[in-house]
Motif scaffolding. Sequence first.
Motif, PDB file in Angstrom:
ATOM      1  N   HIS A   1     -11.658  -1.634   1.275  1.00  0.00           N
ATOM      2  CA  HIS A   1     -12.487  -2.189   0.209  1.00  0.00           C
ATOM      3  C   HIS A   1     -11.865  -2.042  -1.179  1.00  0.00           C
ATOM      4  CE1 HIS A   1     -15.662  -2.676   3.131  1.00  0.00           C
ATOM      5  NE2 HIS A   1     -15.595  -1.386   3.460  1.00  0.00           N
ATOM      6  N   GLY A   2     -10.898  -1.135  -1.331  1.00  0.00           N
ATOM      7  CA  GLY A   2     -10.311  -0.932  -2.642  1.00  0.00           C
ATOM      8  C   GLY A   2      -8.963  -1.600  -2.822  1.00  0.00           C
ATOM      9  N   ILE A   3      -8.044  -1.446  -1.849  1.00  0.00           N
ATOM     10  CA  ILE A   3      -6.658  -1.907  -2.016  1.00  0.00           C
ATOM     11  C   ILE A   3      -6.434  -3.292  -1.433  1.00  0.00           C
ATOM     12  CG2 ILE A   3      -4.253  -1.324  -1.578  1.00  0.00           C
ATOM     13  CD1 ILE A   3      -5.727   0.549  -3.498  1.00  0.00           C
ATOM     14  N   GLU A   4      -6.979  -3.569  -0.233  1.00  0.00           N
ATOM     15  CA  GLU A   4      -6.682  -4.838   0.445  1.00  0.00           C
ATOM     16  C   GLU A   4      -7.025  -6.075  -0.384  1.00  0.00           C
ATOM     17  OE1 GLU A   4      -8.047  -5.300   4.390  1.00  0.00           O
ATOM     18  OE2 GLU A   4      -7.229  -3.393   5.115  1.00  0.00           O
ATOM     19  N   PRO A   5      -8.149  -6.092  -1.161  1.00  0.00           N
ATOM     20  CA  PRO A   5      -8.439  -7.315  -1.934  1.00  0.00           C
ATOM     21  C   PRO A   5      -7.422  -7.607  -3.045  1.00  0.00           C
ATOM     22  CG  PRO A   5     -10.425  -5.990  -1.648  1.00  0.00           C
ATOM     23  CD  PRO A   5      -9.283  -5.153  -1.196  1.00  0.00           C
ATOM     24  N   LEU A   6      -6.582  -6.637  -3.412  1.00  0.00           N
ATOM     25  CA  LEU A   6      -5.602  -6.853  -4.484  1.00  0.00           C
ATOM     26  C   LEU A   6      -4.342  -7.500  -3.932  1.00  0.00           C
ATOM     27  CD1 LEU A   6      -5.902  -3.424  -6.359  1.00  0.00           C
ATOM     28  CD2 LEU A   6      -7.011  -5.593  -6.926  1.00  0.00           C
ATOM     29  N   LYS A   7      -3.851  -8.536  -4.594  1.00  0.00           N
ATOM     30  CA  LYS A   7      -2.638  -9.215  -4.135  1.00  0.00           C
ATOM     31  C   LYS A   7      -1.410  -8.327  -4.279  1.00  0.00           C
ATOM     32  CE  LYS A   7      -4.289 -13.895  -5.204  1.00  0.00           C
ATOM     33  NZ  LYS A   7      -4.010 -15.132  -5.944  1.00  0.00           N
ATOM     34  N   HIS A   8      -1.359  -7.545  -5.349  1.00  0.00           N
ATOM     35  CA  HIS A   8      -0.177  -6.715  -5.594  1.00  0.00           C
ATOM     36  C   HIS A   8      -0.285  -5.370  -4.904  1.00  0.00           C
ATOM     37  CE1 HIS A   8      -3.174  -5.791  -8.702  1.00  0.00           C
ATOM     38  NE2 HIS A   8      -2.714  -4.540  -8.600  1.00  0.00           N
ATOM     39  N   GLY A   9      -1.401  -5.088  -4.191  1.00  0.00           N
ATOM     40  CA  GLY A   9      -1.522  -3.832  -3.483  1.00  0.00           C
ATOM     41  C   GLY A   9      -1.943  -2.712  -4.412  1.00  0.00           C
ATOM     42  N   GLY A  10      -1.796  -1.453  -3.939  1.00  0.00           N
ATOM     43  CA  GLY A  10      -2.209  -0.321  -4.754  1.00  0.00           C
ATOM     44  C   GLY A  10      -1.809   0.992  -4.109  1.00  0.00           C
TER      45      GLY A  10
ATOM     46  N   ILE B   1       0.846  -1.189   0.000  1.00  0.00           N
ATOM     47  CA  ILE B   1       0.000   0.000   0.000  1.00  0.00           C
ATOM     48  C   ILE B   1       0.882   1.240   0.000  1.00  0.00           C
ATOM     49  CG2 ILE B   1      -0.215  -0.040   2.536  1.00  0.00           C
ATOM     50  CD1 ILE B   1      -3.020   1.148   2.150  1.00  0.00           C
ATOM     51  N   GLN B   2       0.640   2.129  -0.969  1.00  0.00           N
ATOM     52  CA  GLN B   2       1.341   3.401  -1.085  1.00  0.00           C
ATOM     53  C   GLN B   2       0.298   4.518  -1.010  1.00  0.00           C
ATOM     54  OE1 GLN B   2       4.663   3.598  -1.260  1.00  0.00           O
ATOM     55  NE2 GLN B   2       4.808   1.340  -1.225  1.00  0.00           N
ATOM     56  N   TYR B   3       0.739   5.667  -0.515  1.00  0.00           N
ATOM     57  CA  TYR B   3      -0.216   6.759  -0.402  1.00  0.00           C
ATOM     58  C   TYR B   3       0.466   8.091  -0.611  1.00  0.00           C
ATOM     59  CZ  TYR B   3       1.667   7.394   4.346  1.00  0.00           C
ATOM     60  OH  TYR B   3       2.481   7.602   5.412  1.00  0.00           O
ATOM     61  N   GLU B   4      -0.369   9.080  -0.951  1.00  0.00           N
ATOM     62  CA  GLU B   4       0.097  10.454  -1.150  1.00  0.00           C
ATOM     63  C   GLU B   4      -0.973  11.390  -0.601  1.00  0.00           C
ATOM     64  OE1 GLU B   4       0.825  13.686  -4.756  1.00  0.00           O
ATOM     65  OE2 GLU B   4       0.614  11.553  -5.202  1.00  0.00           O
ATOM     66  N   VAL B   5      -0.555  12.339   0.261  1.00  0.00           N
ATOM     67  CA  VAL B   5      -1.456  13.303   0.871  1.00  0.00           C
ATOM     68  C   VAL B   5      -0.990  14.698   0.481  1.00  0.00           C
ATOM     69  CG1 VAL B   5      -2.490  14.168   2.990  1.00  0.00           C
ATOM     70  CG2 VAL B   5      -1.873  11.747   2.800  1.00  0.00           C
ATOM     71  N   GLN B   6      -1.895  15.489  -0.116  1.00  0.00           N
ATOM     72  CA  GLN B   6      -1.566  16.839  -0.543  1.00  0.00           C
ATOM     73  C   GLN B   6      -2.588  17.815   0.033  1.00  0.00           C
ATOM     74  OE1 GLN B   6      -1.305  17.174  -4.765  1.00  0.00           O
ATOM     75  NE2 GLN B   6       0.481  15.841  -4.966  1.00  0.00           N
ATOM     76  N   ALA B   7      -2.061  18.886   0.653  1.00  0.00           N
ATOM     77  CA  ALA B   7      -2.917  19.956   1.177  1.00  0.00           C
ATOM     78  C   ALA B   7      -2.061  21.208   1.327  1.00  0.00           C
ATOM     79  CB  ALA B   7      -3.541  19.578   2.520  1.00  0.00           C
ATOM     80  N   ARG B   8      -2.629  22.342   0.998  1.00  0.00           N
ATOM     81  CA  ARG B   8      -1.900  23.596   1.126  1.00  0.00           C
ATOM     82  C   ARG B   8      -1.871  24.040   2.584  1.00  0.00           C
ATOM     83  NH1 ARG B   8      -4.416  27.876  -2.876  1.00  0.00           N
ATOM     84  NH2 ARG B   8      -6.106  27.585  -1.363  1.00  0.00           N
ATOM     85  N   SER B   9      -0.789  24.676   2.978  1.00  0.00           N
ATOM     86  CA  SER B   9      -0.635  25.105   4.374  1.00  0.00           C
ATOM     87  C   SER B   9      -1.691  26.140   4.751  1.00  0.00           C
ATOM     88  CB  SER B   9       0.774  25.667   4.595  1.00  0.00           C
ATOM     89  OG  SER B   9       1.010  26.769   3.716  1.00  0.00           O
ATOM     90  N   GLU B  10      -2.107  26.998   3.780  1.00  0.00           N
ATOM     91  CA  GLU B  10      -3.100  28.019   4.107  1.00  0.00           C
ATOM     92  C   GLU B  10      -4.500  27.445   4.281  1.00  0.00           C
ATOM     93  OE1 GLU B  10      -2.078  28.439  -0.357  1.00  0.00           O
ATOM     94  OE2 GLU B  10      -1.055  28.018   1.548  1.00  0.00           O
TER      95      GLU B  10
END
Length: 597
Positions: free
Chosen positions: A492-501, A462-471
């Motif tokens: 429900h989206g990533i866990e069922p995949l064997k290779h992750g997401g 599992i990889q993730y990216e979080v983006q938000a402006r400081s203001e």
Amino acid sequence: MKMLRTTLDHVRLRDKMLLLYFLCVFTPVVLTNLIFYHVTSQNVKEQRMQDISRALEQIKIEFYREFEDAMEISSIFYTDHQLNEVLEETYPHPADYIAAYDSYLRHILNNTYSPAYHSVGGITIYTNNSTLLNSGGISFIDEGVRSLPWYTKISPGRQSKPIFVRTDDSTGEQMYPFSLIRRMNYFYSQNGREKILKIELRMSSIREIFNNLNLQGSLFLLNERGGIEYTTDPKVDINHKHVAYNTLKLPEDTMEFKTNYVLTSNLNGWSIVAAVSRDAVLYEMQESRNFVLLLTCVNMLLPTLIIIWITRSLNVRIHRILKHMKKVKNQHFELIRGTESRDEIGQLTGEFNRMTLKIKRLINDVYMADIQRKNLEIQRRHAQLNALHSQINPHFLFNALETIRMRSLMKHEDETARIIHNMARIFRNSLVWNKDRVTLREELELIRCFLEIQQYRFGERIQYEVQARSEDLDNLLPKMVALTLVENASIHGIEPLKHGGRIEIHFEHEEGQLILTVRDDGVGMSAEQVQRLYGYMQRQEEMGERIGLQNVIYRLKLYYGSHFELAIRSAPGEGTEIRIRIPVDRVWNPQKCKKAK
């Protein structure tokens, strides 16, 4: 509900029966009959209005058919080459014209065998050929003809279009007849002959069309300017002056029905209006009202008599029981005499008599023992209540997690300690609901805690990216809304995949709106699942046991009403993207205000 029940407890039985009668008999019967009358009246009204509209359409079609018959005849005359030659010819002697008239003109001017001629009152050809005789449907164009109103309306150009007007040069009619007039200039005239065809419609046929038995009112045929060309109202004089329909003073209870001629030659913009009295339209509704009133009286009379009879039977016997109960209160243990009955009141009377016989024996022997037993029961209840207060509370769980984290730090298991710390923060935050909205900064901290726990569980899957402006970090949003969407994407989206997401979380600010986007490349959802989620937007039921995205939608509706947007884009095998738009609401920050100054 409890207050209502308490209030009813103080109402006398007779008044309760009266209230029961009004609520369960009188009001339902009246309401039912009112609804029945309303529905029936509406149906009768709609049916009557449909009948009038259909009759109006029938008049429109039949009148147009009369007009089309005249148009058909005018087209035949207009393109008749032989007729044009007869009218163009210069006859040296009247006998020559009479021969030509008998051989052809008489035949076409008096052809009563054609069905189209049945709607025609007369056909006249006007010409300036002085060698023709002024008779038998042929007339000269002299100064008298040129002064007629209809002559000035004819266009002088080549192949001019016919005009449809009322002509006032006929006699014997109460209303000037309709005429179709056109120049016969289809063929070029070498002698400069002027030829005009006038076809008068039979007014008896027009009156028969407009005297429709289904319309009990006045009919008005209006031209494209709103002027009245024909009417069945004898009070309106349209022969001697132009009358506009909008200048008529109709009664206040008049209902108007209108049908228009659209895209029709020469009648384009014309309309037929029916002015019908409201009483004539609603006459059958009055009959329905009388029937409903009679039915209401019948439905109320019999139930009222039965209820009075039954209520009297109940009221008299209950009052007798109440009277003897008051005697028992004053230490007079008198039994109720009378015939025994097998209904509930009769059983109550029998039980009262048996109770009265036992009270004396029980009042001294059992009363004190019963008081002691009640005291022991109260003491036992207090003991159970104290035991409930000693149950484990959530702070014990927080303290236990903190102890495990400290042990992990002492053993240099930093990753385990961090995960336990994140779990404790999420757990504590989910149980503390005294603050229903949080800043974006606080929500992002919980999201990162959750994603670190998931990455600890699944590693590189599992990889993730979080983006938000400081203001935007001081913007407020409902607590755990974004976290719930991230949790759904992960579980429900990533866990069922064997290779992750991969999960992407973006917060944006656009025109006073805070936009939250959660996107994953997981298993996705079917169109039915997406439609079911959209269906939660329309439902108004209470929250109940809802979880997940359904809970998020419910809370967004609770906070923002209709001032938020939810968009879902998903397909099986292509991942899911959920985008939420909510109004921007910022927490007040005094430090930033000082810097701005």
